[in-house]
Design a protein around this motif. Structure first.
Motif, PDB file in Angstrom:
ATOM      1  N   LEU A  24      28.869 -77.693  41.641  1.00 40.89           N
ATOM      2  CA  LEU A  24      29.669 -76.964  42.615  1.00 40.89           C
ATOM      3  C   LEU A  24      30.678 -77.886  43.294  1.00 40.89           C
ATOM      4  O   LEU A  24      31.841 -77.510  43.508  1.00 40.89           O
ATOM      5  N   GLY A  25      30.271 -79.107  43.610  1.00 42.70           N
ATOM      6  CA  GLY A  25      31.180 -80.084  44.226  1.00 42.70           C
ATOM      7  C   GLY A  25      32.349 -80.413  43.309  1.00 42.70           C
ATOM      8  O   GLY A  25      33.505 -80.440  43.737  1.00 42.70           O
ATOM      9  N   TRP A  26      32.066 -80.696  42.045  1.00 46.59           N
ATOM     10  CA  TRP A  26      33.145 -81.002  41.090  1.00 46.59           C
ATOM     11  C   TRP A  26      34.052 -79.789  40.865  1.00 46.59           C
ATOM     12  O   TRP A  26      35.267 -79.927  40.726  1.00 46.59           O
ATOM     13  N   TYR A  27      33.478 -78.609  40.867  1.00 42.83           N
ATOM     14  CA  TYR A  27      34.264 -77.385  40.731  1.00 42.83           C
ATOM     15  C   TYR A  27      35.223 -77.245  41.910  1.00 42.83           C
ATOM     16  O   TYR A  27      36.408 -76.941  41.727  1.00 42.83           O
ATOM     17  N   LEU A  28      34.732 -77.468  43.120  1.00 43.78           N
ATOM     18  CA  LEU A  28      35.580 -77.345  44.305  1.00 43.78           C
ATOM     19  C   LEU A  28      36.664 -78.417  44.346  1.00 43.78           C
ATOM     20  O   LEU A  28      37.789 -78.151  44.789  1.00 43.78           O
ATOM     21  N   VAL A  29      36.374 -79.618  43.880  1.00 44.02           N
ATOM     22  CA  VAL A  29      37.390 -80.684  43.804  1.00 44.02           C
ATOM     23  C   VAL A  29      38.501 -80.254  42.846  1.00 44.02           C
ATOM     24  O   VAL A  29      39.690 -80.352  43.163  1.00 44.02           O
ATOM     25  N   GLY A  30      38.149 -79.777  41.682  1.00 47.47           N
ATOM     26  CA  GLY A  30      39.151 -79.323  40.713  1.00 47.47           C
ATOM     27  C   GLY A  30      39.935 -78.125  41.209  1.00 47.47           C
ATOM     28  O   GLY A  30      41.150 -78.043  41.022  1.00 47.47           O
ATOM     29  N   LEU A  31      39.252 -77.215  41.864  1.00 42.98           N
ATOM     30  CA  LEU A  31      39.917 -76.040  42.415  1.00 42.98           C
ATOM     31  C   LEU A  31      40.918 -76.431  43.501  1.00 42.98           C
ATOM     32  O   LEU A  31      42.039 -75.914  43.539  1.00 42.98           O
ATOM     33  N   SER A  32      40.537 -77.364  44.356  1.00 46.06           N
ATOM     34  CA  SER A  32      41.450 -77.774  45.428  1.00 46.06           C
ATOM     35  C   SER A  32      42.674 -78.503  44.866  1.00 46.06           C
ATOM     36  O   SER A  32      43.793 -78.298  45.348  1.00 46.06           O
ATOM     37  N   ILE A  33      42.509 -79.319  43.850  1.00 48.49           N
ATOM     38  CA  ILE A  33      43.653 -79.980  43.210  1.00 48.49           C
ATOM     39  C   ILE A  33      44.570 -78.937  42.578  1.00 48.49           C
ATOM     40  O   ILE A  33      45.794 -79.007  42.705  1.00 48.49           O
ATOM     41  N   GLY A  34      44.004 -77.944  41.929  1.00 53.49           N
ATOM     42  CA  GLY A  34      44.794 -76.883  41.322  1.00 53.49           C
ATOM     43  C   GLY A  34      45.558 -76.067  42.345  1.00 53.49           C
ATOM     44  O   GLY A  34      46.716 -75.698  42.128  1.00 53.49           O
ATOM     45  N   ILE A  35      44.946 -75.779  43.476  1.00 55.88           N
ATOM     46  CA  ILE A  35      45.606 -75.006  44.530  1.00 55.88           C
ATOM     47  C   ILE A  35      46.762 -75.801  45.129  1.00 55.88           C
ATOM     48  O   ILE A  35      47.844 -75.256  45.373  1.00 55.88           O
ATOM     49  N   VAL A  36      46.570 -77.099  45.351  1.00 62.66           N
ATOM     50  CA  VAL A  36      47.645 -77.936  45.884  1.00 62.66           C
ATOM     51  C   VAL A  36      48.817 -77.959  44.907  1.00 62.66           C
ATOM     52  O   VAL A  36      49.979 -77.812  45.299  1.00 62.66           O
ATOM     53  N   PHE A  37      48.543 -78.121  43.631  1.00 60.34           N
ATOM     54  CA  PHE A  37      49.599 -78.113  42.609  1.00 60.34           C
ATOM     55  C   PHE A  37      50.314 -76.777  42.570  1.00 60.34           C
ATOM     56  O   PHE A  37      51.537 -76.710  42.506  1.00 60.34           O
ATOM     57  N   LEU A  38      49.571 -75.694  42.639  1.00 59.24           N
ATOM     58  CA  LEU A  38      50.154 -74.359  42.592  1.00 59.24           C
ATOM     59  C   LEU A  38      51.031 -74.087  43.812  1.00 59.24           C
ATOM     60  O   LEU A  38      52.134 -73.543  43.686  1.00 59.24           O
ATOM     61  N   VAL A  39      50.601 -74.480  44.993  1.00 62.32           N
ATOM     62  CA  VAL A  39      51.401 -74.289  46.206  1.00 62.32           C
ATOM     63  C   VAL A  39      52.693 -75.095  46.109  1.00 62.32           C
ATOM     64  O   VAL A  39      53.774 -74.596  46.432  1.00 62.32           O
TER      65      VAL A  39
END
Length: 122
Positions: free
Chosen positions: A7-22
């Motif tokens: 779950l931690g690694w998933y959230l790290v990847g998700l947050s990087i993806g959201i920053v890139f998308l924004v």
């Protein structure tokens, strides 16, 4: 414990993806943003805007270059009436409505330039 690590690694990847998308969407929506042309009309007009514009001898001199540029930014290409198979330059008919008049621009799209042939009222 393994679930929390995943779950931690998933959230790290998700947050990087959201920053890139924004960041990417912010660039797209701005004035100097990125332009995406998926449809043939947009792709041809974008290609034509990137080339120098020349006017044919038959073209009336009272037509404004700003009018021609408005055709290349807001116009609709009539692919049914255009000659997209001609060589060396393809001939396009571009429709644009301005000041309650519908105008048609006839232009040749060559590999290194655009030749404006005529602007007529429909």
């Amino acid at each position: 414990m393994a679930f929390l690590r995943r779950l931690g690694w998933y959230l790290v990847g998700l947050s990087i993806g959201i920053v890139f998308l924004v960041f990417f969407l912010k660039k797209k929506s701005g004035e100097n943003g990125i332009e995406f042309c998926y449809f043939p009309n947009c792709r041809v007009l974008k290609d034509m805007r990137s080339k120098p514009i020349l006017f044919s001898d038959d073209f009336k001199s009272e037509k404004d270059t700003m009018l021609v540029k408005s055709f290349l930014t807001e116009g609709d290409i009539d692919f049914g009436k255009s000659d997209t198979e001609s060589k060396p330059c393809k001939t396009y008919l571009i429709n644009h409505e301005t000041k309650n008049k519908e105008l048609i621009l006839k232009a040749q799209n060559c590999t290194d330039k655009i030749i404006i042939l005529s602007v007529e009222e429909n």
